[in-house]
Design an enzyme around this catalytic site. Structure first.
Site, mmCIF file in Angstrom:
data_model
loop_
_atom_site.group_PDB
_atom_site.id
_atom_site.type_symbol
_atom_site.label_atom_id
_atom_site.label_comp_id
_atom_site.label_asym_id
_atom_site.label_seq_id
_atom_site.Cartn_x
_atom_site.Cartn_y
_atom_site.Cartn_z
ATOM 1 N N GLU A 78 7.725 2.444 14.420
ATOM 2 C CA GLU A 78 8.404 3.066 13.294
ATOM 3 C C GLU A 78 8.276 4.573 13.457
ATOM 4 O O GLU A 78 7.281 5.073 13.984
ATOM 5 C CB GLU A 78 7.811 2.591 11.971
ATOM 6 N N ASN B 110 0.806 -1.228 0.000
ATOM 7 C CA ASN B 110 0.000 0.000 0.000
ATOM 8 C C ASN B 110 0.841 1.281 0.000
ATOM 9 O O ASN B 110 0.400 2.314 -0.466
ATOM 10 C CB ASN B 110 -0.988 0.010 1.176
ATOM 11 N N GLU C 141 4.597 -4.213 12.118
ATOM 12 C CA GLU C 141 3.514 -3.222 11.966
ATOM 13 C C GLU C 141 2.424 -3.948 11.190
ATOM 14 O O GLU C 141 2.527 -4.135 9.979
ATOM 15 C CB GLU C 141 4.033 -1.986 11.229
ATOM 16 N N CYS D 283 -3.615 0.422 6.875
ATOM 17 C CA CYS D 283 -3.771 -0.443 8.046
ATOM 18 C C CYS D 283 -4.360 0.289 9.244
ATOM 19 O O CYS D 283 -5.050 -0.313 10.071
ATOM 20 C CB CYS D 283 -2.421 -1.059 8.420
#
Length: 518
Positions: free
Chosen positions: A492, A181, A278, A312
Site C-alpha cells: 500500500e 485501528n 496487509e 500492526c
C-alpha cells in the site's frame, strides 16, 4: 451543520458550532441515527429485516449507534453500482480523474476537525493522532491524483517495422476491507490508488468502527465522482464473504489479522482474484549500545504506544544491547508512566481508550500470562478508570513495560495489539539478528545505532517489508508499506501500488504480411 453532515444528534439540548479552535464534540455526547451503508450516491438502509448490532463508544462504553449488516441483496446492489460507475470513470483521462480526486482532498482538508472528532468518538484514539490520520488520508488521495495522469505503457520496436506496446488498464470493481485501528485512513489508502487507476470500489469497514468510511463516500460524491464509484457496505464475516465470492468483484484488498487474511485469500482464489493483504506483525526493534539513547527511547515509545498500541507494525519486541539495558529501561519506564491517559477528545490526552471491552480484556490477559511465564511488569498493565464519571465504563488501561522477557514467552511470540512493550537484552549483532528474524511474521523492523555501516548491514538481513533506521512507525504515503512472510502480500502507498490496482495488456502490431508456416 454537524448534525446534517454526520447524521447524529447531541445528547445536550444545545449543539455547538464547528470551529477549529473550539471542541465541537465531547465524549458521551453523540448518538448516530442515520444509515451507515452507502451506495449509488447516497446512504442506504437495509431492505431486509436483520438483527442490528450495537456499536460502542470506547471512551465511555455507551452505545453509539446500531449497525445494519448487509446481506446478499445489499452487497449485490453495491457491486452493481460500482460496476456501473466503472464504465465512465475508467474512460476518463488521468487528468480528469485527478481533478476530482484533488477536490476530494480539499474537502477532507476543510472538514479535518469534524472527521477527526468522529474518528475519536468511534475508535477511542486521541484527537492529536486522529488529526494526523485524516491528514494521511488527504495526502494519500493527493499523491495518487498526481500519479493518475502518469500511468503509461511501453513501446517495443520489432523487426520489419512491426512493433508492440503495453497498456496499463484498470481491473474493474475492487473490494476494500478495512481494520478498526485506522478506519478513515485505511479507506483512503485503499480507495486512492484504486480510483487513480480507473477502478471503482466497494469498501467494508470493520463492524467495530463503521462511522467514518461513509463520510469519505459522501466526500467523493460531493467532489464529483460518478454515482456508485465508492460504496460502503457494513457487516462482519458474512458480508465480507459475499464480497469476496461475488462474480463481479475483480480484486480484494484487506487489512487485518493473519487468520482472516488467509480465509480471504482462499475465498478470492475460487475466482483467481488478485489480493493485497496487509496483515499482522510481531516486529523487532533493535537498540545498539552506540545509539543516541534519547532518540532510541522516543522511538521505542512510538513503536509501542501509538493508538493505544493497536498498530500492526508496532515494534513490540524491543531488543536492547546489554551494556545500555538498565539506563534504557529506567528512562522508558519513567516516560511511560508519564503518558496522559483519559478522554481522547481532550488536547492534553496522549493515550485514549482501547477499541472495545473484549479487546481490552484480551490485552490485559496477555499481561497476566506474561507474569505467569516469568516476565516482570515494570509499570502499567492494569485497567485504568479516569476521574471523569462519564468515562468510568470506558476501555482504558495503563501502558505496560515488561522486562525479564525471553523469546519463548507468549508476550514475545504473539501479537498482543495493545500498549504492551516487551524488553529483551542481547549481546552481539549476529545473535540479535537470528532472534529478530525467528518469527513467522515480517511486517516491520527497526534499528537504532550511530554506526551507519552497521545500520544498513542489519537492515539488509532483517526479514521484514518495512524497516526503520533511527526512527519508527513513520509512514509517508510516497513510500510503499507492506510485509514479508505471513504479514502479507502486495503493498500500500508509493508508486508500486499502481501495479496492484491495474493489469498489463500487450498489443502486437504487424506492419507487413503474415509469415505463415501453412
Amino acid at each position: 451543520m454537524l448534525r446534517r453532515l454526520l447524521g447524529f444528534r447531541f445528547r445536550n439540548k444545545t449543539a455547538p458550532t464547528l470551529s477549529a479552535a473550539v471542541r465541537c464534540l465531547s465524549s458521551g455526547s453523540v448518538d448516530i441515527t442515520v444509515p451507515l451503508n452507502f451506495w449509488a450516491g447516497r446512504r442506504r438502509s437495509s431492505q431486509e429485516s436483520r438483527e442490528k448490532e450495537n456499536v460502542y463508544e470506547p471512551a465511555t462504553g455507551r452505545v453509539l449507534c446500531h449497525l445494519e449488516p448487509c446481506g446478499r441483496e445489499e452487497v449485490d446492489q453495491a457491486v452493481k453500482a460500482a460496476k456501473s460507475a466503472f464504465g465512465p470513470w475508467s474512460k476518463m483521462s488521468g487528468m480528469e480523474r485527478a481533478r476530482i480526486m484533488i477536490e476530494a482532498a480539499h474537502l477532507i482538508e476543510s472538514r479535518r476537525e469534524e472527521i477527526a472528532e468522529m474518528e475519536v468518538v468511534n475508535n477511542g484514539k486521541s484527537i492529536t493522532e486522529a488529526r494526523l490520520d485524516v491528514d494521511s488520508a488527504r495526502l494519500c488521495i493527493e499523491y495518487y491524483a498526481g500519479l493518475a495522469s502518469t500511468l503509461a505503457g511501453q513501446h517495443v520496436q520489432l523487426p520489419g517495422g512491426s512493433f508492440a506496446y503495453t497498456r496499463r488498464e484498470p481491473l474493474g470493481v475492487c473490494v476494500g476491507i478495512g481494520a478498526w485501528n485506522y478506519p478513515f485512513q485505511i479507506a483512503a489508502w485503499k480507495s486512492a490508488p484504486a480510483l487513480a487507476c480507473g477502478n471503482s470500489m466497494v469498501f467494508k469497514p470493520s463492524p467495530v468502527t463503521p462511522v467514518t468510511a461513509v463520510l469519505l463516500a459522501e466526500i467523493y460524491a460531493k467532489a464529483g465522482v460518478p454515482e456508485g464509484l465508492f460504496n460502503v457496505v457494513q457487516g462482519g464475516q458474512e458480508t465480507g464473504s459475499l464480497l469476496c465470492y461475488h462474480p463481479d468483484v475483480d480484486k480484494v484488498s484487506f487489512t487485518g489479522s493473519v487468520p482472516t487474511g488467509q480465509k480471504i485469500m482462499e475465498m478470492a482464489s475460487k475466482g483467481v482474484k488478485p489480493v493485497t493483504l496487509e496483515l499482522g506483525g510481531k516486529s523487532p526493534l533493535i537498540i545498539f549500545k552506540d545509539s543516541d539513547l534519547e532518540n532510541a527511547v522516543k522511538g521505542a515509545l512510538m513503536a509501542n504506544f501509538l493508538s493505544q498500541g493497536q498498530v500492526c507494525s508496532n515494534g513490540t519486541r524491543v531488543y536492547v544491547q546489554k551494556d545500555v539495558l538498565a539506563k534504557f529501561v529506567e528512562e522508558v519506564v519513567k516516560r511511560t508512566q508519564a503518558i496522559a491517559i483519559g478522554d481522547p477528545l481532550l488536547e492534553s490526552t496522549r493515550m485514549g481508550a482501547l477499541v472495545s471491552r473484549p479487546h481490552l480484556d484480551k490485552v490485559l490477559s496477555f499481561v497476566e500470562q506474561a507474569k505467569k511465564e516469568g516476565a516482570t511488569v515494570l509499570c502499567g498493565g492494569e485497567r485504568f478508570v479516569p476521574s471523569d464519571p462519564k468515562l468510568k465504563s470506558g476501555y482504558y488501561m495503563t501502558p505496560c513495560v515488561l522486562s525479564d522477557c525471553t523469546d519463548d514467552m507468549t508476550c514475545v511470540r504473539d501479537e498482543i495489539f495493545g500498549p504492551v512493550m516487551s524488553v529483551l537484552s542481547f549481546e552481539t549483532e549476529q545473535e540479535v539478528l537470528h532472534r529478530a528474524n525467528n518469527t513467522t511474521m515480517g511486517l516491520a523492523a527497526g534499528v537504532f545505532t550511530r554506526d551507519v555501516t552497521r545500520a544498513h548491514r542489519v537492515v539488509e538481513q532483517l526479514k521484514a517489508g518495512s524497516c526503520f533506521i533511527n526512527n519508527y512507525n513513520i509512514t509517508p504515503v510516497e513510500v510503499p508499506f507492506g510485509g514479508f512472510k505471513m504479514s502479507g502480500i502486495g503493498r500500500e502507498n508509493g508508486q508500486v501500488t499502481v501495479e496492484f490496482y491495474s493489469q498489463l495488456k500487450t498489443v502486437f502490431v504487424e506492419m507487413g504480411d503474415v509469415d505463415s508456416l501453412f
